[in-house]
Write a protein that holds these residues in place. Structure first.
Motif, PDB file in Angstrom:
ATOM      1  N   LYS A  80       2.039   7.191   3.624  1.00 42.22           N
ATOM      2  CA  LYS A  80       1.288   7.176   4.885  1.00 42.22           C
ATOM      3  C   LYS A  80       0.441   5.905   5.005  1.00 42.22           C
ATOM      4  CE  LYS A  80       2.353  11.442   6.225  1.00 42.22           C
ATOM      5  NZ  LYS A  80       3.063  11.747   7.483  1.00 42.22           N
ATOM      6  N   GLU A  81      -0.121   5.501   3.884  1.00 46.20           N
ATOM      7  CA  GLU A  81      -0.965   4.293   3.896  1.00 46.20           C
ATOM      8  C   GLU A  81      -0.134   3.058   4.214  1.00 46.20           C
ATOM      9  OE1 GLU A  81      -4.719   2.937   3.988  1.00 46.20           O
ATOM     10  OE2 GLU A  81      -4.238   4.993   3.387  1.00 46.20           O
ATOM     11  N   ARG A  82       1.073   3.026   3.694  1.00 46.99           N
ATOM     12  CA  ARG A  82       1.963   1.902   4.030  1.00 46.99           C
ATOM     13  C   ARG A  82       2.278   1.903   5.526  1.00 46.99           C
ATOM     14  NH1 ARG A  82       7.997   1.935   1.762  1.00 46.99           N
ATOM     15  NH2 ARG A  82       7.960   3.756   3.152  1.00 46.99           N
ATOM     16  N   ASP A  83       2.529   3.086   6.087  1.00 44.95           N
ATOM     17  CA  ASP A  83       2.799   3.170   7.526  1.00 44.95           C
ATOM     18  C   ASP A  83       1.612   2.662   8.333  1.00 44.95           C
ATOM     19  OD1 ASP A  83       5.223   4.284   6.869  1.00 44.95           O
ATOM     20  OD2 ASP A  83       4.591   6.360   7.250  1.00 44.95           O
TER      21      ASP A  83
ATOM     22  N   CYS B 242       0.711  -7.235   1.428  1.00 46.51           N
ATOM     23  CA  CYS B 242      -0.298  -7.631   0.448  1.00 46.51           C
ATOM     24  C   CYS B 242      -1.463  -6.643   0.425  1.00 46.51           C
ATOM     25  CB  CYS B 242      -0.802  -9.033   0.772  1.00 46.51           C
ATOM     26  SG  CYS B 242      -2.054  -9.635  -0.378  1.00 46.51           S
ATOM     27  N   LEU B 243      -1.958  -6.260   1.615  1.00 42.94           N
ATOM     28  CA  LEU B 243      -3.085  -5.336   1.680  1.00 42.94           C
ATOM     29  C   LEU B 243      -2.713  -3.978   1.104  1.00 42.94           C
ATOM     30  CD1 LEU B 243      -4.495  -6.153   5.239  1.00 42.94           C
ATOM     31  CD2 LEU B 243      -5.509  -6.730   3.040  1.00 42.94           C
ATOM     32  N   PHE B 244      -1.535  -3.504   1.458  1.00 47.84           N
ATOM     33  CA  PHE B 244      -1.093  -2.206   0.950  1.00 47.84           C
ATOM     34  C   PHE B 244      -0.907  -2.242  -0.563  1.00 47.84           C
ATOM     35  CE2 PHE B 244       2.691   0.373  -0.198  1.00 47.84           C
ATOM     36  CZ  PHE B 244       2.076   1.616  -0.147  1.00 47.84           C
ATOM     37  N   SER B 245      -0.298  -3.300  -1.060  1.00 48.76           N
ATOM     38  CA  SER B 245      -0.063  -3.413  -2.505  1.00 48.76           C
ATOM     39  C   SER B 245      -1.372  -3.441  -3.273  1.00 48.76           C
ATOM     40  CB  SER B 245       0.749  -4.677  -2.802  1.00 48.76           C
ATOM     41  OG  SER B 245       2.016  -4.625  -2.175  1.00 48.76           O
ATOM     42  N   ASN B 246      -2.351  -4.192  -2.752  1.00 45.88           N
ATOM     43  CA  ASN B 246      -3.650  -4.270  -3.430  1.00 45.88           C
ATOM     44  C   ASN B 246      -4.359  -2.915  -3.435  1.00 45.88           C
ATOM     45  OD1 ASN B 246      -3.348  -6.980  -4.003  1.00 45.88           O
ATOM     46  ND2 ASN B 246      -4.408  -7.657  -2.146  1.00 45.88           N
ATOM     47  N   LEU B 247      -4.228  -2.180  -2.320  1.00 46.48           N
ATOM     48  CA  LEU B 247      -4.852  -0.868  -2.250  1.00 46.48           C
ATOM     49  C   LEU B 247      -4.225   0.083  -3.263  1.00 46.48           C
ATOM     50  CD1 LEU B 247      -6.740   1.179  -0.836  1.00 46.48           C
ATOM     51  CD2 LEU B 247      -4.852   1.677   0.721  1.00 46.48           C
ATOM     52  N   VAL B 248      -2.908   0.116  -3.299  1.00 45.95           N
ATOM     53  CA  VAL B 248      -2.213   0.990  -4.240  1.00 45.95           C
ATOM     54  C   VAL B 248      -2.557   0.613  -5.677  1.00 45.95           C
ATOM     55  CG1 VAL B 248       0.056   1.650  -5.138  1.00 45.95           C
ATOM     56  CG2 VAL B 248      -0.322   1.527  -2.677  1.00 45.95           C
ATOM     57  N   ARG B 249      -2.583  -0.679  -5.954  1.00 44.38           N
ATOM     58  CA  ARG B 249      -2.900  -1.142  -7.306  1.00 44.38           C
ATOM     59  C   ARG B 249      -4.302  -0.673  -7.714  1.00 44.38           C
ATOM     60  NH1 ARG B 249      -2.276  -6.022  -6.389  1.00 44.38           N
ATOM     61  NH2 ARG B 249      -0.105  -6.281  -7.070  1.00 44.38           N
ATOM     62  N   GLY B 250      -5.264  -0.784  -6.795  1.00 41.72           N
ATOM     63  CA  GLY B 250      -6.634  -0.364  -7.109  1.00 41.72           C
ATOM     64  C   GLY B 250      -6.736   1.129  -7.373  1.00 41.72           C
ATOM     65  N   VAL B 251      -6.063   1.922  -6.554  1.00 41.27           N
ATOM     66  CA  VAL B 251      -6.096   3.378  -6.748  1.00 41.27           C
ATOM     67  C   VAL B 251      -5.404   3.757  -8.048  1.00 41.27           C
ATOM     68  CG1 VAL B 251      -5.320   5.587  -5.819  1.00 41.27           C
ATOM     69  CG2 VAL B 251      -6.231   3.848  -4.275  1.00 41.27           C
ATOM     70  N   MET B 252      -4.258   3.125  -8.327  1.00 39.89           N
ATOM     71  CA  MET B 252      -3.515   3.452  -9.536  1.00 39.89           C
ATOM     72  C   MET B 252      -4.295   3.077 -10.788  1.00 39.89           C
ATOM     73  SD  MET B 252      -0.878   5.066  -8.677  1.00 39.89           S
ATOM     74  CE  MET B 252      -0.179   5.122 -10.313  1.00 39.89           C
ATOM     75  N   ILE B 253      -5.004   1.971 -10.747  1.00 37.58           N
ATOM     76  CA  ILE B 253      -5.825   1.584 -11.904  1.00 37.58           C
ATOM     77  C   ILE B 253      -6.867   2.667 -12.180  1.00 37.58           C
ATOM     78  CG2 ILE B 253      -7.620  -0.020 -12.681  1.00 37.58           C
ATOM     79  CD1 ILE B 253      -6.001  -2.269 -11.370  1.00 37.58           C
TER      80      ILE B 253
ATOM     81  N   THR C 121      -3.892  14.995  -7.531  1.00 31.70           N
ATOM     82  CA  THR C 121      -4.194  13.725  -6.874  1.00 31.70           C
ATOM     83  C   THR C 121      -3.055  12.736  -7.073  1.00 31.70           C
ATOM     84  OG1 THR C 121      -6.566  14.069  -7.235  1.00 31.70           O
ATOM     85  CG2 THR C 121      -5.841  11.829  -6.770  1.00 31.70           C
ATOM     86  N   PHE C 122      -2.570  12.627  -8.293  1.00 31.36           N
ATOM     87  CA  PHE C 122      -1.505  11.674  -8.593  1.00 31.36           C
ATOM     88  C   PHE C 122      -0.246  12.016  -7.801  1.00 31.36           C
ATOM     89  CE2 PHE C 122       1.020   8.727 -10.842  1.00 31.36           C
ATOM     90  CZ  PHE C 122       0.187   7.927 -11.600  1.00 31.36           C
ATOM     91  N   LYS C 123       0.116  13.286  -7.777  1.00 27.26           N
ATOM     92  CA  LYS C 123       1.318  13.689  -7.049  1.00 27.26           C
ATOM     93  C   LYS C 123       1.180  13.437  -5.554  1.00 27.26           C
ATOM     94  CE  LYS C 123       2.932  17.282 -10.232  1.00 27.26           C
ATOM     95  NZ  LYS C 123       3.165  18.749 -10.413  1.00 27.26           N
ATOM     96  N   ASP C 124       0.017  13.795  -4.994  1.00 27.72           N
ATOM     97  CA  ASP C 124      -0.183  13.593  -3.559  1.00 27.72           C
ATOM     98  C   ASP C 124      -0.184  12.112  -3.203  1.00 27.72           C
ATOM     99  OD1 ASP C 124      -0.243  16.265  -3.092  1.00 27.72           O
ATOM    100  OD2 ASP C 124      -2.417  16.432  -2.862  1.00 27.72           O
ATOM    101  N   CYS C 125      -0.780  11.303  -4.068  1.00 28.60           N
ATOM    102  CA  CYS C 125      -0.769   9.860  -3.806  1.00 28.60           C
ATOM    103  C   CYS C 125       0.660   9.322  -3.815  1.00 28.60           C
ATOM    104  CB  CYS C 125      -1.616   9.131  -4.848  1.00 28.60           C
ATOM    105  SG  CYS C 125      -3.398   9.309  -4.610  1.00 28.60           S
TER     106      CYS C 125
ATOM    107  N   GLY D 166      10.964   1.902  -4.080  1.00 29.50           N
ATOM    108  CA  GLY D 166      11.070   1.273  -2.771  1.00 29.50           C
ATOM    109  C   GLY D 166       9.809   1.295  -1.947  1.00 29.50           C
ATOM    110  N   LEU D 167       8.711   1.784  -2.512  1.00 27.47           N
ATOM    111  CA  LEU D 167       7.477   1.890  -1.744  1.00 27.47           C
ATOM    112  C   LEU D 167       6.760   0.549  -1.640  1.00 27.47           C
ATOM    113  CD1 LEU D 167       5.598   3.992  -0.352  1.00 27.47           C
ATOM    114  CD2 LEU D 167       4.381   4.180  -2.525  1.00 27.47           C
ATOM    115  N   LEU D 168       6.847  -0.266  -2.677  1.00 31.14           N
ATOM    116  CA  LEU D 168       6.100  -1.526  -2.755  1.00 31.14           C
ATOM    117  C   LEU D 168       7.053  -2.710  -2.767  1.00 31.14           C
ATOM    118  CD1 LEU D 168       3.735  -0.274  -5.562  1.00 31.14           C
ATOM    119  CD2 LEU D 168       2.969  -0.854  -3.268  1.00 31.14           C
ATOM    120  N   PRO D 169       6.521  -3.892  -2.505  1.00 35.36           N
ATOM    121  CA  PRO D 169       7.355  -5.092  -2.680  1.00 35.36           C
ATOM    122  C   PRO D 169       7.864  -5.173  -4.107  1.00 35.36           C
ATOM    123  CG  PRO D 169       5.305  -5.619  -1.532  1.00 35.36           C
ATOM    124  CD  PRO D 169       5.181  -4.198  -1.988  1.00 35.36           C
TER     125      PRO D 169
END
Length: 588
Positions: free
Chosen positions: A218-221, A236-247, A207-211, A285-288
């Motif tokens: 893909k989610e950023r796109d 902002c929306l993408f960053s919050n989503l990634v942050r939530g999944v990573m947590i 899961t971690f590798k695929d994310c 380079g994926l996130l701000p």
């Protein structure tokens, strides 16, 4: 004119809101309905323009009417936005069904794919790899973009963002479930049995590798496509989503880092460490910038905790060796299970050599208060290998590994003293030493750590054990063939000669009976021992027999005292170290 326009527009909203009873769903905004979206935009502009006239009683009713119409339109667009976003489910289900049908058709044509290819897991994997794995066609993305623009322009940015966040997070959770990783709290992880965690960790790794390598990109796109006119919102929306999944993923890591340490857990921890390490690089380079710094800080902290736990687990190998204090010797002087376990453990650990070197170098904070006393084991001073201090440039992992090797040697030395026969203790040390050397020679990584000097010293020690064994066993036997007291005034004293043959026979029978039960499983070592014994015993016995057998009377006397011919001795020597009692019983 405005009122007439609003009435027409209100009718159009009702038309869109009405569920088509035949199709079981309401009409959706599609590309042909751009006039409707333009009308929504015009109503929004009217609302803004006429808002300043709301103080005029003559215009208040009209302004309120415009506001109500606009709110109703935005409510419809919000629902439409949600429906379109939730369409990933049906699209993925359709893709899954299509792929299964294709595979079934292939099977019907007698093309037999591997059974694994027909599993849902592999189909899901193919969905992940597909460019459209998010489940949105291009026309759907275009509509999502138009609706998002209208909602944001019309002052409904928070509602639009909320719908997007909730829907995409739900989609991500379903995606994680498909990969076999369920949301688990830190406390839940700590309460789980290690056997259960061993099955969850591979799913977490995948899961971690695929994310990190597929899903987040893909989610950023997707976010950039839906909110192409509002890059700050998209980011902002993408960053919050990634942050939530990573947590969610890092909570599992946090729980794992706090489980009880034991040696068998090392390799799962190393797999997790490598996943965290590699994923940090994959997300460059994926996130701000600000969000990336924050997230990488969290990732590095998790990596550090796993790294420190890894070091603690590897060092636990020392405690495993120290705690192996059994007083029952291994039958026959065979290779001790502790030796097999330790060397196999080190061999597998060295498959992670680069990672372990990195872990020990970057994250080692563990102090070993017992390092000064490592050369002693159970009160016995070992010959050990600390006489050659490691070079200053040796890595922390290499130093730790050599400490394990020294401790193992100390333990084996102590165990060799459990045997009543000194010779068997030497056989035990030869068996274990040969096994250790073979494992080192079979692993380039271990050999790299211990070095040629250590191996040469180990080989020298084995030769010394070999000499000690021969001296303790066969020198005593050969003393029976000595000529002291055998001749008086140049004549052979028959009683002394008879006694020497008798003692030789008794001692050789005992050696053969005993040492045929001893074990030397390494064929080369077994052959070396037999050859060396033969080279010492046979010439001496043949010479003694040839010189003095003539002094015994032929017949009963000769048969009574000359029990073995030289060839019989050779046959018996070839039965040594087989671990077989039958050979000894045959000679009784």
């Amino acid at each position: 004119f405005v009122e007439k326009f609003l009435d027409i527009f209100a009718e159009r909203i009702v038309e869109y809101e009405t569920v088509d009873e035949e199709k079981g769903k309401r009409r959706q905004v599609v590309e042909d309905d751009l006039p409707f979206l333009r009308a929504v935009n015009q109503v929004g502009k009217l609302k803004q323009y006429l808002a300043e006239f709301i103080a005029d009683p003559n215009n208040r009713t009209l302004v309120n009417h415009i506001g109500a119409i606009h709110q109703r339109a935005m409510s419809y667009l919000e629902d439409e936005f949600r429906v379109l976003l939730e369409g990933y489910r049906s699209n993925n289900e359709a893709l899954l069904e299509q792929q299964q049908q294709e595979e079934q058709q292939g099977a019907d044509r007698s093309t037999l794919p591997d059974s694994d290819d027909l599993t849902n897991d592999n189909v899901n994997e193919r969905i992940v790899q597909d460019d459209n794995f998010l489940g949105y066609a291009d026309d759907v993305l275009a509509n999502l973009n138009r609706i998002a623009n209208e909602m944001i322009t019309g002052g409904y940015e928070s509602e639009c963002c909320q719908v997007y966040t909730i829907t995409r997070r739900r989609a991500f959770d379903e995606c994680l479930d498909r990969m076999g990783f369920e949301k688990t709290s830190i406390d839940e992880v700590q309460k789980m049995q290690w056997e259960a965690l061993e099955n969850v960790i591979p799913a977490w790794i995948k899961t971690f590798k695929d994310c990190a390598n597929i899903y987040f990109s893909k989610e950023r796109d997707l976010a950039e496509a839906v909110f192409s006119d509002c890059p700050s919102i998209s980011s902002c929306l993408f960053s919050n989503l990634v942050r939530g999944v990573m947590i969610q993923l890092l909570n599992f890591t946090e729980g794992i880092a706090m489980v009880k340490r034991s040696t068998e857990k090392l390799f799962k921890f190393l797999d997790m460490y490598e996943t965290l390490r590699d994923s940090i690089t994959a997300m460059d380079g994926l996130l701000p910038e600000e969000c990336e710094i924050e997230l990488k800080t969290e990732l590095n902290m998790a990596k550090t905790r796993i790294g420190e736990a890894t070091i603690s687990i590897f060092c636990e190998l020392e405690n495993s060796i120290k705690s192996d204090t059994g007083k029952t010797p291994v039958p026959g002087g065979a290779v001790h299970p502790l030796t097999r376990y330790t060397m196999n453990y080190l061999k597998y650990a060295c498959e992670y050599m680069a990672t372990l070197e990195q872990v020990f170098k970057l994250h080692s904070k563990i102090e070993r208060a017992d390092s000064s006393s490592r050369s002693n084991f159970e009160g016995e001073t070992t010959q050990g290998y600390n006489h050659n201090p490691p070079p200053e440039n040796r890595s922390p992992f290499s130093v730790q590994m050599m400490a394990v090797m020294d401790l193992l040697e100390s333990n084996l030395e102590a165990k060799s003293k459990l045997y009543r026969e000194v010779g068997l203790g030497s056989i035990f040390m030869m068996n274990n030493g040969r096994y250790i050397l073979q494992e080192i020679r079979g692993s380039a990584e271990i050999h790299q750590v211990v070095g040629d000097t250590w191996c040469r010293k180990k080989s020298s020690d084995l030769r010394n054990y070999h000499k000690s064994y021969q001296r303790d066993t066969w020198s005593k036997l050969l003393s029976c063939l000595g000529q002291e007291g055998l001749q008086v005034n140049g004549k052979v004293v028959k009683p002394v000669l008879k006694e020497k043959f008798k003692n030789f026979n008794l001692m050789f029978d005992e050696i053969h009976r005993t040492q045929s039960t001893w074990v030397v499983s390494d064929e080369q070592l077994q052959s070396e021992l037999r050859v060396s014994i033969t080279a010492v015993v046979i010439p001496a016995y043949r010479s003694f027999l040839g010189r003095f057998s003539q002094y015994l009377d032929p017949g009963r006397q000769s048969e009574k005292y000359i029990k073995y011919q030289a060839e019989d001795i050779e046959t018996c020597l070839d039965e040594l170290f087989d671990g077989n009692n039958a050979a000894g019983r045959r000679r009784q």
